[in-house]
Design a protein around this motif. Structure first.
Motif, short mmCIF file in Angstrom:
data_model
loop_
_atom_site.label_atom_id
_atom_site.label_comp_id
_atom_site.label_asym_id
_atom_site.label_seq_id
_atom_site.Cartn_x
_atom_site.Cartn_y
_atom_site.Cartn_z
N LEU A 98 -20.36 -21.12 46.19
CA LEU A 98 -19.38 -20.78 47.23
C LEU A 98 -19.05 -19.29 47.28
O LEU A 98 -17.91 -18.90 47.54
CB LEU A 98 -18.10 -21.59 47.00
CG LEU A 98 -18.28 -23.10 46.86
CD1 LEU A 98 -16.93 -23.78 46.63
CD2 LEU A 98 -18.97 -23.69 48.08
N VAL A 99 -20.04 -18.44 47.04
CA VAL A 99 -19.75 -17.02 46.95
C VAL A 99 -19.77 -16.32 48.31
O VAL A 99 -19.19 -15.24 48.47
CB VAL A 99 -20.76 -16.32 46.02
CG1 VAL A 99 -20.60 -16.85 44.59
CG2 VAL A 99 -22.20 -16.51 46.51
N GLU A 100 -20.42 -16.91 49.29
CA GLU A 100 -20.63 -16.23 50.58
C GLU A 100 -19.54 -16.59 51.58
O GLU A 100 -19.23 -17.77 51.77
CB GLU A 100 -22.00 -16.64 51.14
CG GLU A 100 -22.42 -15.89 52.39
CD GLU A 100 -23.81 -16.30 52.85
OE1 GLU A 100 -24.28 -15.73 53.85
OE2 GLU A 100 -24.43 -17.18 52.23
N PRO A 101 -18.94 -15.61 52.25
CA PRO A 101 -17.94 -15.93 53.28
C PRO A 101 -18.58 -16.62 54.47
O PRO A 101 -19.74 -16.36 54.81
CB PRO A 101 -17.36 -14.56 53.66
CG PRO A 101 -18.42 -13.58 53.28
CD PRO A 101 -19.13 -14.14 52.09
N LEU A 102 -17.83 -17.51 55.13
CA LEU A 102 -18.36 -18.25 56.27
C LEU A 102 -18.48 -17.41 57.55
O LEU A 102 -19.46 -17.55 58.28
CB LEU A 102 -17.48 -19.47 56.54
CG LEU A 102 -17.53 -20.59 55.49
CD1 LEU A 102 -16.48 -21.65 55.81
CD2 LEU A 102 -18.90 -21.21 55.42
N PRO A 103 -17.51 -16.57 57.89
CA PRO A 103 -17.58 -15.84 59.16
C PRO A 103 -18.84 -15.00 59.28
O PRO A 103 -19.23 -14.29 58.35
CB PRO A 103 -16.32 -14.96 59.13
CG PRO A 103 -15.35 -15.71 58.28
CD PRO A 103 -16.20 -16.33 57.20
N THR A 159 -29.04 -11.41 46.24
CA THR A 159 -27.93 -10.60 46.72
C THR A 159 -28.17 -10.27 48.19
O THR A 159 -29.27 -9.88 48.57
CB THR A 159 -27.80 -9.31 45.90
OG1 THR A 159 -27.51 -9.67 44.55
CG2 THR A 159 -26.69 -8.42 46.45
N SER A 160 -27.13 -10.45 49.01
CA SER A 160 -27.24 -10.14 50.44
C SER A 160 -26.04 -9.30 50.87
O SER A 160 -25.02 -9.26 50.18
CB SER A 160 -27.29 -11.42 51.28
OG SER A 160 -28.47 -12.15 51.05
N ARG A 161 -26.20 -8.67 52.01
CA ARG A 161 -25.10 -7.89 52.59
C ARG A 161 -24.53 -8.66 53.76
O ARG A 161 -25.27 -9.16 54.60
CB ARG A 161 -25.59 -6.51 53.04
CG ARG A 161 -26.09 -5.65 51.87
CD ARG A 161 -26.54 -4.28 52.33
NE ARG A 161 -25.44 -3.46 52.82
CZ ARG A 161 -24.61 -2.77 52.06
NH1 ARG A 161 -24.75 -2.78 50.74
NH2 ARG A 161 -23.63 -2.05 52.58
N GLY A 215 -25.50 -13.77 44.06
CA GLY A 215 -25.47 -15.17 43.63
C GLY A 215 -25.69 -16.16 44.74
O GLY A 215 -25.53 -17.37 44.55
N ILE A 216 -26.09 -15.71 45.96
CA ILE A 216 -26.33 -16.61 47.08
C ILE A 216 -27.61 -17.40 46.83
O ILE A 216 -28.66 -16.83 46.52
CB ILE A 216 -26.43 -15.84 48.40
CG1 ILE A 216 -25.09 -15.16 48.73
CG2 ILE A 216 -26.86 -16.76 49.53
CD1 ILE A 216 -25.16 -14.22 49.92
N VAL A 217 -27.54 -18.71 46.96
CA VAL A 217 -28.72 -19.58 46.87
C VAL A 217 -28.99 -20.11 48.27
O VAL A 217 -28.25 -20.94 48.79
CB VAL A 217 -28.50 -20.73 45.87
CG1 VAL A 217 -29.74 -21.62 45.81
CG2 VAL A 217 -28.18 -20.17 44.49
N SER A 218 -30.04 -19.63 48.91
CA SER A 218 -30.30 -19.94 50.31
C SER A 218 -30.67 -21.39 50.54
O SER A 218 -30.28 -22.00 51.53
CB SER A 218 -31.40 -19.03 50.85
OG SER A 218 -30.99 -17.68 50.83
#
Length: 279
Positions: A10-15, A272-274, A261-264
């Motif tokens: 749950l590290v990535e923001p939804l918006p 790691t993504s921006r 830590g994003i797991v696609s």
């Protein structure tokens, strides 16, 4: 499920993560969905080629079916919904088969003999062959929602963003939602019945790019938290500039942030993504 199940991270923001599309073809197809519904295994190589040529640059295809056993039973006619998300216009017509999609005029509403649909449709991704999260988390959500809203809920093929499962598309506006539990899902559908903007779990409106999605969501949240009632279509975004139908305008300051830590997809290594965030 393993520790690497993508939607448990749950590290990535939804918006800013919504599926980007302005026109949709939602075609009722109860049969098996291959990993990519246009990889040739669902409709065969030749029809797939024709569908790709028809849809490329014009519309996105979602295969849909009713949740449960009912969704695997269909007669000789298949429901097909055409959605123009920018104008929030949706029509329904009956087709004898997927080959008829090739004959559709997707340039605008009122050109295919379909009837206008006023109620929203909720598409819950249950595409387990694409990612296990969609089956494990999407199917229970669809099954729970259809009990309360039997005419509005559909299972759907890949909606993009299975790392946010359950992943949901809301038509006719083209909003994506993620990480919805049943309680939040029910609240979202109830709000959608009157066109009321639902902010929790909202990933953005797919007619905009990531920056536009983030900007619109930031203003919607600000207005809702101030006690104002917001409806879908009240706000429009052009990059970071947001306009309300009543004439108010805002510029939203944004910056890119690194998220690690994003797991696609399930089984992938973390990366790691921006991402764009409103500041």
């Amino acid at each position: 499920m393993t520790a690497r199940t993508c939607s448990d991270i749950l590290v990535e923001p939804l918006p800013g993560t919504a599926k980007q599309e302005k026109v949709y073809v939602l075609f009722e197809w109860p049969g098996g969905w291959s990993r990519d519904v246009l990889d040739g295994d669902t409709f065969g190589p030749e029809l797939t080629r024709l569908l790709k040529e028809k849809l490329a640059g014009h519309a996105g295809l979602q295969l849909i079916r009713r949740p449960g056993r009912k969704g695997h039973q269909v007669g000789n006619m298949h429901r097909c919904y055409l959605v123009w998300a920018q104008s929030a216009c949706m029509e329904m017509l009956l087709l004898t088969g997927p080959e008829k999609i090739v004959e559709l005029d997707l340039t605008g509403p009122g050109r295919n003999g379909g009837g206008s649909i006023d109620s929203p449709l909720v598409l819950v991704c249950t595409h387990g062959r694409r990612d296990v999260c969609c089956a494990v988390k999407g199917r229970p959500l669809a099954a729970g929602l259809v009990e309360d809203f039997p005419e509005l809920i559909w299972e759907s093929s890949h909606t993009k963003g299975h790392r946010f499962a359950p992943s949901v598309l809301l038509m006719p506006w083209g909003y994506s939602f993620g990480r919805l539990n049943l309680e939040a899902g029910r609240a979202m559908v109830r709000a959608a019945a009157t066109g009321e903007y639902f902010y929790p779990s909202n990933r953005g409106r797919g007619i905009y790019d990531a920056r536009g999605q983030v900007a619109e969501l930031a203003i919607a949240r600000r207005l809702i938290e101030a006690g104002e009632k917001v409806h879908y279509g009240d706000l429009s975004a052009l990059d970071k500039h947001v306009v309300h139908v009543d004439g108010r305008e805002w510029d939203v300051d944004m910056e890119q942030k690194e998220v690690s830590g994003i797991v696609s997809s399930c089984g992938d290594e973390p990366k790691t993504s921006r991402v764009w965030v409103a500041v």
